[in-house]
Design a protein around this motif. Sequence first.
Motif, PDB file in Angstrom:
ATOM      1  N   ARG A 615       0.833  -1.203   0.000  1.00  0.00           N
ATOM      2  CA  ARG A 615       0.000   0.000   0.000  1.00  0.00           C
ATOM      3  C   ARG A 615       0.867   1.251   0.000  1.00  0.00           C
ATOM      4  O   ARG A 615       1.790   1.353   0.797  1.00  0.00           O
ATOM      5  CB  ARG A 615      -0.920   0.009   1.227  1.00  0.00           C
ATOM      6  N   LYS A 616       0.551   2.163  -0.875  1.00  0.00           N
ATOM      7  CA  LYS A 616       1.182   3.482  -0.879  1.00  0.00           C
ATOM      8  C   LYS A 616       0.084   4.510  -0.652  1.00  0.00           C
ATOM      9  O   LYS A 616      -0.804   4.674  -1.479  1.00  0.00           O
ATOM     10  CB  LYS A 616       1.900   3.775  -2.193  1.00  0.00           C
ATOM     11  N   ARG A 617       0.152   5.176   0.473  1.00  0.00           N
ATOM     12  CA  ARG A 617      -0.876   6.131   0.867  1.00  0.00           C
ATOM     13  C   ARG A 617      -0.473   7.539   0.457  1.00  0.00           C
ATOM     14  O   ARG A 617       0.656   7.964   0.692  1.00  0.00           O
ATOM     15  CB  ARG A 617      -1.095   6.050   2.379  1.00  0.00           C
ATOM     16  N   ILE A 618      -1.422   8.260  -0.130  1.00  0.00           N
ATOM     17  CA  ILE A 618      -1.225   9.653  -0.505  1.00  0.00           C
ATOM     18  C   ILE A 618      -2.134  10.495   0.372  1.00  0.00           C
ATOM     19  O   ILE A 618      -3.362  10.411   0.268  1.00  0.00           O
ATOM     20  CB  ILE A 618      -1.528   9.900  -2.001  1.00  0.00           C
ATOM     21  N   ASP A 619      -1.547  11.265   1.261  1.00  0.00           N
ATOM     22  CA  ASP A 619      -2.321  12.108   2.172  1.00  0.00           C
ATOM     23  C   ASP A 619      -2.947  13.260   1.391  1.00  0.00           C
ATOM     24  O   ASP A 619      -2.242  14.002   0.699  1.00  0.00           O
ATOM     25  CB  ASP A 619      -1.417  12.647   3.276  1.00  0.00           C
ATOM     26  N   LEU A 620      -4.261  13.404   1.499  1.00  0.00           N
ATOM     27  CA  LEU A 620      -4.978  14.447   0.751  1.00  0.00           C
ATOM     28  C   LEU A 620      -5.699  15.415   1.681  1.00  0.00           C
ATOM     29  O   LEU A 620      -6.662  16.069   1.283  1.00  0.00           O
ATOM     30  CB  LEU A 620      -5.976  13.795  -0.216  1.00  0.00           C
ATOM     31  N   LYS A 621      -5.209  15.527   2.915  1.00  0.00           N
ATOM     32  CA  LYS A 621      -5.852  16.416   3.869  1.00  0.00           C
ATOM     33  C   LYS A 621      -5.625  17.895   3.551  1.00  0.00           C
ATOM     34  O   LYS A 621      -6.207  18.757   4.206  1.00  0.00           O
ATOM     35  CB  LYS A 621      -5.365  16.106   5.284  1.00  0.00           C
ATOM     36  N   ASN A 622      -4.789  18.165   2.562  1.00  0.00           N
ATOM     37  CA  ASN A 622      -4.622  19.563   2.145  1.00  0.00           C
ATOM     38  C   ASN A 622      -5.708  20.011   1.174  1.00  0.00           C
ATOM     39  O   ASN A 622      -5.781  21.196   0.820  1.00  0.00           O
ATOM     40  CB  ASN A 622      -3.251  19.759   1.497  1.00  0.00           C
ATOM     41  N   THR A 623      -6.578  19.089   0.741  1.00  0.00           N
ATOM     42  CA  THR A 623      -7.634  19.466  -0.201  1.00  0.00           C
ATOM     43  C   THR A 623      -8.762  20.187   0.529  1.00  0.00           C
ATOM     44  O   THR A 623      -8.965  20.013   1.728  1.00  0.00           O
ATOM     45  CB  THR A 623      -8.218  18.229  -0.903  1.00  0.00           C
ATOM     46  N   THR A 624      -9.488  20.996  -0.220  1.00  0.00           N
ATOM     47  CA  THR A 624     -10.677  21.657   0.301  1.00  0.00           C
ATOM     48  C   THR A 624     -11.898  21.108  -0.435  1.00  0.00           C
ATOM     49  O   THR A 624     -11.777  20.318  -1.377  1.00  0.00           O
ATOM     50  CB  THR A 624     -10.578  23.178   0.126  1.00  0.00           C
ATOM     51  N   ALA A 625     -13.074  21.508  -0.027  1.00  0.00           N
ATOM     52  CA  ALA A 625     -14.299  20.986  -0.625  1.00  0.00           C
ATOM     53  C   ALA A 625     -14.416  21.397  -2.087  1.00  0.00           C
ATOM     54  O   ALA A 625     -13.954  22.469  -2.484  1.00  0.00           O
ATOM     55  CB  ALA A 625     -15.507  21.480   0.157  1.00  0.00           C
ATOM     56  N   PHE A 626     -15.018  20.527  -2.882  1.00  0.00           N
ATOM     57  CA  PHE A 626     -15.377  20.791  -4.281  1.00  0.00           C
ATOM     58  C   PHE A 626     -14.137  21.096  -5.118  1.00  0.00           C
ATOM     59  O   PHE A 626     -13.783  22.245  -5.360  1.00  0.00           O
ATOM     60  CB  PHE A 626     -16.391  21.930  -4.391  1.00  0.00           C
ATOM     61  N   GLY A 627     -13.499  20.037  -5.556  1.00  0.00           N
ATOM     62  CA  GLY A 627     -12.309  20.224  -6.369  1.00  0.00           C
ATOM     63  C   GLY A 627     -12.110  19.098  -7.351  1.00  0.00           C
ATOM     64  O   GLY A 627     -12.853  18.110  -7.385  1.00  0.00           O
ATOM     65  N   SER A 628     -11.089  19.238  -8.155  1.00  0.00           N
ATOM     66  CA  SER A 628     -10.652  18.191  -9.068  1.00  0.00           C
ATOM     67  C   SER A 628      -9.154  18.349  -9.280  1.00  0.00           C
ATOM     68  O   SER A 628      -8.621  19.466  -9.206  1.00  0.00           O
ATOM     69  CB  SER A 628     -11.395  18.266 -10.408  1.00  0.00           C
ATOM     70  N   LYS A 629      -8.481  17.242  -9.529  1.00  0.00           N
ATOM     71  CA  LYS A 629      -7.033  17.301  -9.674  1.00  0.00           C
ATOM     72  C   LYS A 629      -6.538  16.060 -10.391  1.00  0.00           C
ATOM     73  O   LYS A 629      -7.117  14.980 -10.265  1.00  0.00           O
ATOM     74  CB  LYS A 629      -6.359  17.406  -8.295  1.00  0.00           C
ATOM     75  N   GLN A 630      -5.455  16.248 -11.153  1.00  0.00           N
ATOM     76  CA  GLN A 630      -4.756  15.128 -11.760  1.00  0.00           C
ATOM     77  C   GLN A 630      -3.519  14.820 -10.930  1.00  0.00           C
ATOM     78  O   GLN A 630      -2.800  15.726 -10.517  1.00  0.00           O
ATOM     79  CB  GLN A 630      -4.374  15.447 -13.203  1.00  0.00           C
ATOM     80  N   PHE A 631      -3.282  13.537 -10.697  1.00  0.00           N
ATOM     81  CA  PHE A 631      -2.156  13.106  -9.885  1.00  0.00           C
ATOM     82  C   PHE A 631      -1.221  12.241 -10.724  1.00  0.00           C
ATOM     83  O   PHE A 631      -1.670  11.460 -11.567  1.00  0.00           O
ATOM     84  CB  PHE A 631      -2.631  12.288  -8.685  1.00  0.00           C
ATOM     85  N   SER A 632       0.053  12.359 -10.473  1.00  0.00           N
ATOM     86  CA  SER A 632       1.064  11.484 -11.060  1.00  0.00           C
ATOM     87  C   SER A 632       1.991  11.075  -9.927  1.00  0.00           C
ATOM     88  O   SER A 632       2.792  11.877  -9.440  1.00  0.00           O
ATOM     89  CB  SER A 632       1.830  12.196 -12.172  1.00  0.00           C
ATOM     90  N   ILE A 633       1.867   9.831  -9.483  1.00  0.00           N
ATOM     91  CA  ILE A 633       2.549   9.365  -8.283  1.00  0.00           C
ATOM     92  C   ILE A 633       3.597   8.312  -8.660  1.00  0.00           C
ATOM     93  O   ILE A 633       3.265   7.285  -9.260  1.00  0.00           O
ATOM     94  CB  ILE A 633       1.553   8.748  -7.287  1.00  0.00           C
TER      95      ILE A 633
END
Length: 663
Positions: A615-633
Motif C-alpha cells: 500500500r502506498k498512501r497519498i495524504d490528501l488532507k490539504n484538499t478543500t471541498a469541491f475540487g478536481s485534480k490530476q495526480f502522477s505518483i
Amino acid sequence: MSTSKQVKVNTSAKKVDITWPTGKGTNGRVVLSLEKNAALFSSIQASNNGPFKQIISNLNPKFILTVGKRDLISQNGWNIFFDRVPLKPFKAYKVTLDKSGAVITSEGSRTIVRIGGAKAGPFSGNVEITFYNGSPLFNVAAVMSTPIDSTAVVYDAGMVGSNPQWSKIIWAKINDEFDGMAYHNADTSQNVAVKYRTIIGETTAGSLAVFPAPHQYFYPLDEAFNLKFTWYGSNYRKMIPGYGIGIRQDLYGDRRFVPWFNAPPGTHQRFNFFCMATLSGGQAALNAVKQFTHNDKFVPLPGYKTMASHFHNEYTTNVTLKNKPVVKEPEYVQVFKKLGVDIVHLGEFHGTGHPKGPDEDRLKELDALFKECEKESSNKFLLLPGEEPNEFFGGHWMGIFPKPVYWIMSRKGEMPFITNDSRYGKVYHIGSKDDMLKLLELEGGLAWTAHARTKGSTGYPDLYKEEKFFKSDRFNGAAWKNIPADLSTERMGKRIFDLMDDMSNWGLKKKAIAESDIFTITHDNEMYAHVNINYLKIDALPKFSNGWQPVVDVIQKGEFFSTTGEVLIPAFKVNGSSSAKSGRKANTSVDFSVSWTFPLKFAEIISGDGQKVYRKRIDLKNTTAFGSKQFSIPVDLKGRKWVRLEVWDAAVNGAFTQNIWLN
C-alpha cells in the motif's frame, strides 16, 4: 496561537476561539467554552466581507449511544449481517463530557480541536471538532472506544441548548418540498422523515444545518426505508434536557435483520455529524448542503454511463403477473432516473417465482420480466433483467446475460440440456454447476458472488476458489457493499477490498462491481444513502432489442470504477496505459484524476506480487471541498503483478478502480 496563515486560534484556560476561511471573502468563527458548566459551543458566527454576526449561541453537542450485543459465534464473526441486535438486551447511554483539556492540531487544510473526558457506559474517549478551510462545514464527533468484546452500537446526536434562539426549524419533505415550523422551546421532540438527511435551525442572522455522513451513517439493511433520521424539539428520547436538532437511528431498522454498527474492542468509533453555519436562510443553507451529494444524484461523466446492480423490487411478480394495472412509467423506474442511474441490473424472483419450474410458470415469468425491461428501456435508460440464483455454485450469486435467455434451474433424468419451446424458442435446463458454466459460456453471460463472505454467501467464494467455474472468465468475481458497518474505519466495505486483493494474489483476474442489494424502491425511501454506483466506460446505451453486449463486455474487462457518488475517478493509468503493457518497474508512474465534493482524506495505491499486498498512501488532507485534480505518483512496482486505486474523503465517501494487471 495560529495554525496557518488562514486560520486563527486563540486559547485560554476558559475558551478556544477559532476563525477559519469558509469561502471567497467569507469566514466562520466558533468560540468553544472550556468551563465545566457552560455550553461547549459558546458562539457560532459567520462573516461575509464584513464583521462577524452571531448565528446561534450556547449549544452543546449531545450523543446517545445505544449499546447491544453482537453475535460473533453463530455465523462469521464481525462480518455478520444476519443479526437482530435490537431483539436482544440493549441499553442507551448519554455521552457526558467533563472537558479535561483541549488540544488543537492542524492537518493540511483542516484544524482539529480535541476535548478530553467523554464517557458513555462502557465507552470513553474525547470530543473532536474538525474545521475545513474553504467551507462553512465542520464535523463534530465523539471518538470513543470500549474494552468490551461483541459490542454492537447505534447513535443519535445533535446540537442542543437550554433556550436556543431559533426562529424556525426547517427541512425538506421526502417529496422535496421545503417545509418547517416556528420554534417553540416547549415542543416535545419529534422524529422527522426528511429528504437529504438534514435538519436546519434558522435564526434572524442565519442558519445552522445538521446532517450525517451521507452513506457511512446508514448501516446495512435489506430495505432503504426512510426511518425518520432527523429530530427536533425538547427532551429527546427523554434523555437529553433542552431543545435540539439532530440525527437519529430507528433502533429496530427495517424489522428484518438489523445488525447496527460493529464496535470491536479498542477501536476508535467516530460517532459524528456535520454542521454548516451560514448567514443565509434555511432554504439556501439546505441548497448548500445538497451540493455535497450533487442533490442526491449520480452526476453524468463524459465517456461513462452509470449502472446500479442487485435490486429485488419484484415488480414482475407483484404487478405484471398479477394482472394489476401497468402504468406508463412505474415508480421504481422514476426513482432510478431521478437518482441519475442510466442502467439498472435487477435481481428478480428472489424468494418468489418458480426458478425450478413448473416450466410453464418459469418461462411465463421470464417472458414477463423481459417484456417489462424492454418496455422501460430507451436510449436514455436501460433496465436489464437479472437474478440472484442460490443454486449450483454455492452461496448466492448474481447473473447477467447480454440478451434475454430462457433457462430453468432444474434438469432431471434424461432431460436434454437444450429444448425448443414453440412460444419462447431455445430453453436451457440446468441441473449442475457444469451445466451452469456451459450456459454462461454459450450465451456469453457473467456470474459473480453476491455479498461475498457474508449473508447467504458466508464462506464464499473461498470454498469454491479451486473450482473450474470460478476460474473461468465467465465468473467475474464479487460485489462490493458496506457490510459490515464500522465507524472506526477510514473506508467502507473493507470485506470486499480484502477479497479483491486475495483473488488477485490467487492469480485470478476477477473484478468487484458495486451492488446495492435492497428490495423496495419508492420515492419515500432514503435511496441515495443505500445505493452504490458503477461508472461504466461506454459512450452510449445499447438498444434493448439489440442486446446489451457492450455493458457485459465492460463489466467483464473491468473498465469501470465504483463509488458512493461524491468521489469520481475519471482516469487511472500506469505509465500512461490503462492496460499497463509496460509495468513492474522500480520507477513507475501511477496517474489518475479525481473530482470530489467533501474534502478528501487520502488516496491509496494498492498492489500485489501474488503473495503480499502493498500500500502506498497519498495524504490528501490539504484538499478543500469541491475540487478536481490530476495526480502522477511515482511507485515502485518492481515484481508486482497488479495495481488498483482507492480514494476516500472526510465523510468516508469513496471510489475505487478495478485492477490494472502488469506485464
